[in-house]
Write a protein that holds these residues in place. Sequence first.
Motif, short mmCIF file in Angstrom:
data_model
loop_
_atom_site.label_atom_id
_atom_site.label_comp_id
_atom_site.label_asym_id
_atom_site.label_seq_id
_atom_site.Cartn_x
_atom_site.Cartn_y
_atom_site.Cartn_z
N MET A 1 0.85 -1.20 0.00
CA MET A 1 0.00 0.00 0.00
C MET A 1 0.88 1.25 0.00
SD MET A 1 -3.23 0.92 2.49
CE MET A 1 -2.82 -0.44 3.54
N GLU A 2 0.62 2.15 -0.95
CA GLU A 2 1.48 3.35 -1.02
C GLU A 2 1.28 4.24 0.21
OE1 GLU A 2 2.65 7.01 -3.96
OE2 GLU A 2 0.61 6.23 -3.98
N ALA A 3 2.38 4.79 0.68
CA ALA A 3 2.31 5.65 1.86
C ALA A 3 1.59 6.95 1.52
CB ALA A 3 3.71 5.93 2.38
N VAL A 4 0.81 7.45 2.45
CA VAL A 4 0.23 8.79 2.31
C VAL A 4 1.35 9.81 2.48
CG1 VAL A 4 -1.21 10.47 3.52
CG2 VAL A 4 -2.08 8.19 3.10
N LEU A 5 2.17 9.55 3.48
CA LEU A 5 3.28 10.47 3.78
C LEU A 5 4.55 9.64 3.97
CD1 LEU A 5 4.47 13.22 4.79
CD2 LEU A 5 3.70 12.57 7.08
N SER A 6 5.61 10.09 3.32
CA SER A 6 6.90 9.41 3.50
C SER A 6 7.95 10.48 3.82
CB SER A 6 7.22 8.67 2.20
OG SER A 6 8.46 8.04 2.33
N ILE A 7 8.55 10.36 4.99
CA ILE A 7 9.53 11.37 5.44
C ILE A 7 10.90 10.70 5.51
CG2 ILE A 7 10.20 12.89 7.35
CD1 ILE A 7 7.36 13.01 8.29
N LYS A 8 11.91 11.38 4.94
CA LYS A 8 13.26 10.82 5.00
C LYS A 8 14.25 11.85 5.52
CE LYS A 8 13.18 7.23 1.49
NZ LYS A 8 12.23 7.63 0.45
N ASN A 9 14.85 11.54 6.63
CA ASN A 9 15.93 12.36 7.22
C ASN A 9 15.56 13.84 7.37
OD1 ASN A 9 17.60 10.07 7.19
ND2 ASN A 9 18.13 10.46 5.06
N LEU A 10 14.32 14.11 7.68
CA LEU A 10 13.87 15.49 7.80
C LEU A 10 14.51 16.15 9.03
CD1 LEU A 10 11.94 17.36 6.23
CD2 LEU A 10 10.15 16.74 7.85
N THR A 11 15.07 17.34 8.80
CA THR A 11 15.84 18.02 9.84
C THR A 11 15.50 19.50 9.84
OG1 THR A 11 17.67 16.47 9.61
CG2 THR A 11 18.22 18.62 10.52
N LYS A 12 15.35 20.05 11.06
CA LYS A 12 15.20 21.51 11.17
C LYS A 12 16.05 22.02 12.33
CE LYS A 12 13.76 25.65 10.46
NZ LYS A 12 14.02 26.37 9.19
N ASN A 13 16.96 22.90 12.01
CA ASN A 13 17.75 23.55 13.05
C ASN A 13 17.30 25.00 13.15
OD1 ASN A 13 19.25 21.19 13.12
ND2 ASN A 13 20.78 21.97 11.69
N GLY A 58 17.14 20.18 6.21
CA GLY A 58 17.60 19.07 5.38
C GLY A 58 16.55 17.98 5.31
N GLY A 59 16.81 17.00 4.45
CA GLY A 59 15.90 15.87 4.31
C GLY A 59 14.76 16.18 3.36
N GLU A 60 13.84 15.24 3.25
CA GLU A 60 12.75 15.42 2.30
C GLU A 60 11.51 14.63 2.73
OE1 GLU A 60 14.91 14.07 -1.03
OE2 GLU A 60 14.96 12.02 -0.34
N PHE A 61 10.39 14.95 2.09
CA PHE A 61 9.18 14.17 2.32
C PHE A 61 8.30 14.24 1.08
CE2 PHE A 61 6.25 17.73 2.94
CZ PHE A 61 7.10 18.75 3.36
N THR A 62 7.46 13.22 0.92
CA THR A 62 6.50 13.23 -0.17
C THR A 62 5.11 12.96 0.41
OG1 THR A 62 6.83 10.85 -0.55
CG2 THR A 62 8.09 12.36 -1.95
N TRP A 63 4.12 13.56 -0.21
CA TRP A 63 2.71 13.27 0.07
C TRP A 63 2.19 12.45 -1.10
CZ3 TRP A 63 0.52 13.98 4.59
CH2 TRP A 63 0.89 15.05 5.41
N PHE A 64 1.61 11.30 -0.85
CA PHE A 64 1.06 10.44 -1.91
C PHE A 64 2.12 10.16 -2.99
CE2 PHE A 64 -1.95 13.70 -0.44
CZ PHE A 64 -2.78 12.91 0.33
N GLY A 65 3.38 10.05 -2.56
CA GLY A 65 4.46 9.75 -3.50
C GLY A 65 4.90 10.93 -4.35
N GLU A 66 4.31 12.12 -4.08
CA GLU A 66 4.64 13.29 -4.90
C GLU A 66 5.33 14.37 -4.08
OE1 GLU A 66 1.56 14.98 -7.47
OE2 GLU A 66 0.37 13.16 -7.09
N GLU A 67 6.10 15.20 -4.77
CA GLU A 67 6.72 16.36 -4.11
C GLU A 67 5.62 17.23 -3.49
OE1 GLU A 67 10.12 17.16 -4.03
OE2 GLU A 67 10.20 15.07 -4.67
N PRO A 68 5.92 17.88 -2.36
CA PRO A 68 4.86 18.66 -1.69
C PRO A 68 4.55 20.00 -2.37
CG PRO A 68 6.91 18.76 -0.45
CD PRO A 68 7.16 17.85 -1.62
#
Length: 229
Positions: A1-13, A58-68
């Motif tokens: 099942m495709e992820a609704v949200l996929s977060i990878k190495n998301l960083t906020k300083n 840094g890092g990234e995330f997608t919603w429904f497999g697409e760029e936000p």
Amino acid sequence: MEAVLSIKNLTKNFGRIKAVNNLSLEVKPGQVFGMLGPNGSGKTTTLGMLMGVVNPTGGEFTWFGEEPTHHVRKKIGAVLEHPIFYPYLSGQKNLELNAMIKQCPEANIPKVLELVELLDRKDDKYKTYSLGMKQRLAIASALLNDPTVLILDEPTNGLDPMGIAEIRELIKKIAANGKTIILASHLLDEVQKVCTHFAVLKKGNLVHYGPVDEVGKGEETVEVLAEVE
Ligand code: ATP
């Protein structure tokens, strides 16, 4: 099942503060996903990045497999903070204004008012609403464009026990209607009551992630959960 949200190495300083540190996780369709952590653990910053109001370091995330992109974000409704409602206008009129701003059909208003159980109070002025009713109207507003995902930041904060119980029931009802929900909370009890899955954050770090029925497994989780209780 495709992820609704996929977060990878998301960083906020923020300067030297690592508000969110290398966060990676996935939210699947139909989950009620809790971001659990004490004050300052990075929940609001994470939700802010997901909504596009905080720029990640840094890092990234997608919603429904697409760029936000803006187009993708239209599928997401959020109650991040108290939205602007006019105290001397009715709940109905306030939603009409919100529908206009968000460019969603006014025809959805009766449906969302019914869902949050405010139909019988729709003509009363916003200022006469209890805090729980105000929160339910905010949720109604977030649902106006029939989003696929609903994001809630500490949805029961400041409410009395009845208001809390009503909001929790509402969250379950919205999930049962097929929406995916992501909510931040500092209350373990809340996450156990309404969520199917959760992530525990501590000082910006993910220390546990999985189904709610695994709550408490793992030494570090027990330690963090003791703090958030
Ligand atoms: P709370 O429940 O109190 O909202 P939280 O888990 O949502 O807490 P965040 O608000 O994301 O945590 O804060 C994470 C860390 O980042 C904290 O140390 C906070 O002081 C810091 N922080 C958040 N926003 C900013 C900002 N705009 N500028 C500087 N520091 C910030």
